[in-house]
Design an enzyme around this catalytic site. Structure first.
Site, PDB file in Angstrom:
ATOM      1  N   TYR A  81      15.694  -0.653  18.146  1.00  0.00           N
ATOM      2  CA  TYR A  81      14.632   0.281  17.781  1.00  0.00           C
ATOM      3  C   TYR A  81      14.855   1.673  18.364  1.00  0.00           C
ATOM      4  O   TYR A  81      15.360   1.816  19.476  1.00  0.00           O
ATOM      5  CB  TYR A  81      13.275  -0.223  18.307  1.00  0.00           C
ATOM      6  CG  TYR A  81      12.769  -1.463  17.632  1.00  0.00           C
ATOM      7  CD1 TYR A  81      12.023  -1.384  16.462  1.00  0.00           C
ATOM      8  CD2 TYR A  81      13.011  -2.719  18.176  1.00  0.00           C
ATOM      9  CE1 TYR A  81      11.539  -2.521  15.844  1.00  0.00           C
ATOM     10  CE2 TYR A  81      12.532  -3.874  17.562  1.00  0.00           C
ATOM     11  CZ  TYR A  81      11.800  -3.762  16.404  1.00  0.00           C
ATOM     12  OH  TYR A  81      11.331  -4.888  15.791  1.00  0.00           O
ATOM     13  N   ASP A 141       5.042 -12.046   7.928  1.00  0.00           N
ATOM     14  CA  ASP A 141       4.264 -11.003   7.254  1.00  0.00           C
ATOM     15  C   ASP A 141       3.920 -11.413   5.827  1.00  0.00           C
ATOM     16  O   ASP A 141       2.802 -11.195   5.351  1.00  0.00           O
ATOM     17  CB  ASP A 141       5.043  -9.690   7.241  1.00  0.00           C
ATOM     18  CG  ASP A 141       5.489  -9.255   8.621  1.00  0.00           C
ATOM     19  OD1 ASP A 141       4.771  -9.547   9.594  1.00  0.00           O
ATOM     20  OD2 ASP A 141       6.569  -8.635   8.725  1.00  0.00           O
TER      21      ASP A 141
END
Length: 304
Positions: A101, A258
């Protein structure tokens, strides 16, 4: 009358492997992934919107255009000068993913800085979805603002849905993470944890222990995801068991949880039929993990 499903969090630039050694630029993030699949799983009486903060640069504009093209409404998104969006890179090994990230100065960290803009976005929705990542990227003060605003929206009749999606690296200490997650659960009507995450963070030995902890925080419905294994839902004290059908060829598990969230919610909001909703969530997730990337082409994905 059209109802609105609002997802709140951080959308990031995604660099995803194509299977050929190359990477493809896209846009994703846990709450955006759920909004994407909700857009395709919810019926025609639903509108899907996203709330975050982005920059005023070309990449931020491209991100918003991507959502608009996907039919995800962006009119409440805050656009901040001198900020941009975060980026992550996916690496795959036997279908399992790991991430790198770059998000320390992401505009999304300011999504709750403007209380009036937040209240306006929440006031437009009948169902509001957020995650543990949503609260993890915020300062303590902004986290309190978000949770207070969600509590007010709940009092005004909105259904609040929370996926803890625990990411310890985003938190200063494990204790801070655990306290924040329980605080978020207390303002929620539905909580959808992943057992492996909660077992690691809270020391849970069983799915029932995970579900009961959130029920003890006052959550009416808890759905405990468990990857490919048996899962449970605890609905006002009653346990529902469900085992997903096996998936023969797993390509990429990115967005499995998700997409399950979206499939489950689309079915449950329509029918309030818990077994049907669990099956719908598992069916959608099973299709998603046979393709590369967080957001796969919706063609062939069934509605709930």
């Amino acid at each position: 009358m059209t109802q609105t499903f609002l997802s709140i969090g951080e959308c990031m630039v995604e660099m995803a492997p194509k299977g050929t050694g190359d990477y493809q630029l896209g846009f994703a993030g846990d709450t955006l992934n759920t909004a994407w699949y909700a857009k395709h799983a919810l019926g025609p009486g639903w509108d899907v919107a996203y709330f975050t903060a982005v920059g005023q640069d070309a990449l931020s504009e491209r991100m918003c255009s991507f959502m608009d093209t996907a039919g995800i409404r962006t009119n409440h998104i805050r656009k901040l000068p001198d900020r941009t969006v975060g980026l992550y890179l996916i690496e795959l090994s036997n279908g399992e993913r790991s991430f790198a990230y770059w998000r320390s100065d992401s505009a999304a960290r300011q999504l709750a800085a403007d209380r009036a803009a937040l209240a306006k976005a929440l006031g437009s929705a009948q169902v509001i979805f957020f995650s543990g990542i949503t609260i993890a990227i915020l300062s303590p003060a902004h986290r309190l603002t978000l949770l207070g605003s969600l509590s007010q929206a709940r009092q005004n009749g909105a259904t609040i849905v929370f996926d803890p999606n625990l990411r310890p690296r985003l938190w200063n200490t494990p204790e801070t993470m655990r306290d924040a997650v329980i605080a978020a659960a207390k303002v929620s009507d539905i909580v959808m944890p992943s057992f492996d995450d909660d077992a690691l963070a809270f020391g849970d030995k069983t799915l029932e222990a995970t579900a009961q902890r959130y029920a003890d925080a006052g959550v009416p419905l808890v759905v405990v995801k468990n990857g490919a294994g048996p899962m449970i839902a605890l609905d006002k004290g009653k346990i529902e068991h469900f085992t997903p059908a096996p998936v023969s060829e797993i390509v990429d598990t990115t967005a499995a949880g998700d997409s399950f969230n979206a499939g489950f919610l689309a079915s449950y909001l329509d029918s309030k039929d818990l077994p049907r909703a669990l099956a719908a969530g598992a069916e959608l997730a099973a299709k998603v993990i046979t393709r590369h990337g967080a957001l796969v082409d919706p063609e062939g994905l069934t509605s709930a």
